[in-house]
Every structure is written in structure tokens, then in C-alpha cells.
Design an enzyme around this catalytic site. Structure first.
Site, PDB file in Angstrom:
ATOM      1  CD  GLN A 153     -38.548-111.007  23.185  1.00 30.54           C
ATOM      2  OE1 GLN A 153     -38.874-110.987  24.206  1.00 30.54           O
ATOM      3  NE2 GLN A 153     -38.966-111.474  21.987  1.00 30.54           N
TER       4      GLN A 153
ATOM      5  CD  GLU B 169     -41.880-121.958  23.823  1.00 32.26           C
ATOM      6  OE1 GLU B 169     -41.212-122.717  22.924  1.00 32.26           O
ATOM      7  OE2 GLU B 169     -41.349-120.784  23.742  1.00 32.26           O
TER       8      GLU B 169
ATOM      9  CG  ASP C  35     -38.706-121.230  21.439  1.00 32.91           C
ATOM     10  OD1 ASP C  35     -39.326-122.168  21.402  1.00 32.91           O
ATOM     11  OD2 ASP C  35     -39.142-120.051  21.544  1.00 32.91           O
TER      12      ASP C  35
ATOM     13  CB  THR D 151     -34.540-122.653  27.653  1.00 31.26           C
ATOM     14  OG1 THR D 151     -34.158-121.608  26.853  1.00 31.26           O
ATOM     15  CG2 THR D 151     -35.811-123.352  27.115  1.00 31.26           C
TER      16      THR D 151
ATOM     17  NE  ARG E 115     -42.140-111.648  26.790  1.00 30.63           N
ATOM     18  CZ  ARG E 115     -42.524-112.751  26.112  1.00 30.63           C
ATOM     19  NH1 ARG E 115     -41.525-112.586  25.043  1.00 30.63           N
ATOM     20  NH2 ARG E 115     -43.094-113.606  25.916  1.00 30.63           N
TER      21      ARG E 115
ATOM     22  CD  GLU F 238     -50.231-114.477  23.828  1.00 30.58           C
ATOM     23  OE1 GLU F 238     -51.135-114.483  23.245  1.00 30.58           O
ATOM     24  OE2 GLU F 238     -49.425-115.272  24.172  1.00 30.58           O
TER      25      GLU F 238
ATOM     26  CG  HIS G 278     -47.685-116.044  21.389  1.00 31.38           C
ATOM     27  ND1 HIS G 278     -47.640-115.151  22.444  1.00 31.38           N
ATOM     28  CD2 HIS G 278     -46.368-115.908  21.068  1.00 31.38           C
ATOM     29  CE1 HIS G 278     -46.598-115.100  22.736  1.00 31.38           C
ATOM     30  NE2 HIS G 278     -45.641-115.317  21.989  1.00 31.38           N
TER      31      HIS G 278
ATOM     32  CG  ASP H  13     -38.043-119.161  25.025  1.00 27.70           C
ATOM     33  OD1 ASP H  13     -36.975-119.329  25.408  1.00 27.70           O
ATOM     34  OD2 ASP H  13     -38.496-118.389  23.983  1.00 27.70           O
TER      35      ASP H  13
ATOM     36  CD  GLU I  52     -42.000-116.758  24.784  1.00 26.11           C
ATOM     37  OE1 GLU I  52     -41.532-117.544  23.912  1.00 26.11           O
ATOM     38  OE2 GLU I  52     -42.143-115.707  24.170  1.00 26.11           O
TER      39      GLU I  52
ATOM     40  CE  LYS J 283     -37.956-114.927  23.386  1.00 27.24           C
ATOM     41  NZ  LYS J 283     -39.282-115.550  23.804  1.00 27.24           N
TER      42      LYS J 283
END
Length: 390
Positions: free
Chosen positions: A221, A182, A106, A238, A218, A339, A113, A214, A180, A234
Site C-alpha cells: 500500500q 471495522e 471502504d 476483505t 501496508r 497503530e 485512526h 479490511d 483493520e 487492499k
């Protein structure tokens, strides 16, 4: 014999022809192609055992000349009548993971971002980007065994986390579960160890594209990622969409990337345009909360694949690489909730409720479309998953 009806304005017309793996109530998974609201059984249309396989890998491994041959044959077939036993209504089939995932990498290719996260995590730094970011496509290796497709429930992960007010780390379910949005790219033909793929060889190796989510814990992580990067935050899941849109269907979507300054090193430079004009939509419990634009991505997928192999690493049929979160310059174009809610400080409205991070029972759907020939549009379908308790 059946004449395939394609509704006017369909995102799955003859200029798209995405591939997937499907089954019916009384049959085993095999390869199909979507046309309008129908799925065509490739094992009935072609005398080739690869289409009876439960993944697209054997077909992808046949290479670009074969991909082009099958695509041309399909366009001719759907102009006429197709055998009745090769046509299924989309509502009557079950879709499966389309590929057997070999390796999964990834990337982190959106400047918007990366800059937003830099401002969130390193507000004291005048430059939100790390020093290497504009010199190479930054990425991490994920876990291929937990790649799933649309409709598969995502169990909230557990792990260590340490909040700013915790004296020591604690163990438990993630409380900052995120997405996420993507795009993912699928390698059809690999490369041997010790060799390199150039950006201009991208179309000889990349079979097609999918939508990718993904999932990210948080809090897990944040505690684990120094100094080696993402791991358990992560690797728990996925998700990818079940239809693989062939690279050949994206000709009208090809554009220049944003200006890359400083100029990339020679191994990342190619003569072909591989920026892509793809529009995504993120739906949270039935409400669209973001529309990320892939056209804004700083690094192209051709550069990502070139970087993956530049050290001589082998690539394989079924390799999957994600673009990283897609975000535009506007708030409603941010492709991750960290975000969108600015680290949880600015909750967003989701119908009659407000949200910061995902709660049990929440459902996320990400869809995408791209320009097709002559003003048409083509679709990638969607990847839709629901969060289950830990």
C-alpha cells in the site's frame, strides 16, 4: 414441534434475530435466522421462494416493509412452538457468505485512526488530518470479488514494495500484513443513477450490519497509493461475519456522533441519530489485544451512504460499505496493528510471543456486541480467519 430454548444472557435473543445463509450435510445453502443456539430455516417457515436462495439479496430487495413484516412474524413464532424440520443446532450447520456483494466501498471515518496515521506518516505536519477530512467521509472503492466470510483462510499477498533502504522496488510477499477492525453496512434497496439518498432515508435502504476486517498489506500500500490511493494493498481480501444484524435490532444502540466541527454541508445533515454504540474486540491467536469503540466514529453510516450517492452514483442490493478502521483514544482501543505497534516500533505481547505485523499461521478473530432493549446486549458473532503463506 419444538420450543426454542434461549439461554439466559444470550446475545442472540428475540431482540436480535440476525440473518445468514446456512447449509447442512445433505442440503443446499438457504436463508436462516439465529435464535439462541439454534438456526431457523426460513425456507420452511415462510412460503416465499426468496428464502431458498443461496444469498439474502432477493429478500433484501423486497424492502423495508417486508423486512419489518418478517421480523414481526419471527418474534411471534419463537414465542410458541416451531416445526421440528425448521430448527437446527448451530453446531450442525455450515455458514456461508450471507450476501452476493455488488459494490464495495471502504471509508476512513475514525478521527482517532486518521490522526494516528497522520502522525505516523506526516510527523512534520502540525495537523495530522488532511484538509478535506472533516468536510466529507473519505473512502475508496474496493474489490467485491474478494469479500469472504469467517473461516476462509487468507493467503499472504505478493506485490511490489520499496523500503526506505531499497534502491528500487522489489517483488515478493508482503512483510507488513495488517488488519483493520471495522463495521460493514449492507444496502438492501438500491437507488437509480442520477438520484441521491439522504441521511434520513438511511433505514429505507440499509438492511443491516456485519463485522468487517479490511486486510491490508501496508508495504504494498505504501508504495502504490500515491496519487490514486489503495489498490493491491487492499484488494486481495476483505472478510465479513456470517450474520447480518438487521438495522431494526440496533435501535437501542443509536447515539449521536461526536461533535462535527465544522458543520457538515447540508447533504450530510439529517434529523436522526445514526451514531452507533458498538463494542468490538480484536483477538490475535486467542488473546484480546484491542477493544475498539464504534461510538467514537466521526462520520455515521447514514452520512457515508449519503456521500456515496450524492454525485448521482447508483446503489444496488448487496452493496457493502465499510466504516474504516475503528479506533478509540487509548492505545488498547486501536483497530489496526500499524497503530497498535506504532508502525512496528512498539511490538505488542501476544501470549508468550511479541508481534508487530501478521505472521503465517496467525489467526485473527473480531467480535462485536451492542446494547439491546432493557439493558440486554445483542451480538454480531465473529469474523475469524487464519493467514496462510504466500
Amino acid at each position: 414441534m419444538t420450543k426454542i430454548a434461549i439461554p439466559e444472557g444470550s446475545l442472540f435473543g428475540p431482540d436480535n434475530l440476525p440473518y445468514g445463509i446456512f447449509s447442512t450435510a445433505d442440503s443446499e445453502p438457504r436463508a436462516g435466522v439465529r435464535v439462541g443456539d439454534s438456526v431457523l430455516d426460513l425456507s420452511q417457515l415462510f412460503d416465499d421462494i426468496v428464502f431458498a436462495e443461496p444469498s439474502l439479496n432477493a429478500f433484501m430487495a423486497q424492502g423495508r416493509a417486508r423486512w419489518d413484516e418478517v421480523r414481526a412474524a419471527l418474534k411471534t413464532m419463537i414465542d410458541g412452538d416451531v416445526a421440528d424440520d425448521a430448527v437446527y443446532p448451530i453446531a450442525d450447520v455450515t455458514l456461508h457468505l450471507p450476501i452476493e456483494v455488488a459494490d464495495y466501498v471502504d471509508f476512513y471515518a475514525s478521527e482517532n485512526h486518521a490522526s494516528n496515521l497522520g502522525r505516523l506518516f506526516r510527523p512534520q505536519n502540525p495537523d495530522p488530518l488532511m484538509p478535506n477530512w472533516k468536510h466529507l467521509p473519505v473512502g475508496y472503492h474496493g474489490r467485491s470479488s474478494t469479500v469472504v466470510t469467517s473461516g476462509v483462510d487468507i493467503v499472504r499477498p505478493c506485490g511490489q514494495r520499496k523500503g526506505p533502504n531499497d534502491e528500487a522496488p522489489v517483488f515478493g510477499p508482503s512483510i507488513r500484513l495488517d488488519i483493520e477492525a471495522e463495521m460493514g453496512f449492507v444496502v438492501g434497496v438500491g437507488s437509480p443513477m442520477g438520484s441521491q439518498i439522504t441521511p434520513d432515508e438511511f433505514a429505507d435502504h440499509c438492511f443491516g450490519a456485519v463485522i468487517l476486517n479490511d486486510w491490508s498489506a501496508r508495504d504494498i500500500q505504501a508504495w502504490e497509493y500515491v496519487p490514486l490511493g489503495p489498490n493491491l494493498g487492499k484488494s486481495f481480501a476483505t472478510s465479513i461475519s456470517p450474520w447480518v444484524v438487521p438495522l431494526a435490532a440496533l435501535e437501542a444502540a443509536r447515539i449521536d456522533t461526536p461533535v462535527q466541527d465544522p458543520e457538515p454541508l447540508p447533504y450530510l445533515k439529517g434529523s436522526e441519530k445514526w451514531g452507533l454504540d458498538i463494542d468490538l474486540a480484536v483477538e490475535w491467536n486467542g488473546h484480546i489485544v484491542s477493544r475498539p469503540p464504534y461510538a467514537q466514529m466521526y462520520w455515521s453510516p447514514a452520512q457515508m451512504l449519503a456521500h456515496t450517492s450524492v454525485n448521482g452514483a447508483a446503489t444496488r442490493t448487496g452493496d457493502l460499505f465499510g466504516s474504516g478502521t475503528i479506533s478509540g483514544p487509548e492505545k488498547d482501543q486501536r483497530g489496526a496493528f500499524i497503530e497498535l505497534t506504532w508502525g512496528g516500533a512498539e511490538p505488542v505481547q501476544v501470549g508468550d510471543e511479541t508481534r508487530t505485523f501478521l505472521e503465517d499461521g496467525d489467526e485473527i478473530a473480531i467480535s462485536a456486541t451492542a446494547p439491546g432493549p432493557n439493558g440486554t446486549r445483542i451480538g454480531f458473532g465473529e469474523v475469524r480467519n487464519r493467514i496462510l503463506p504466500a
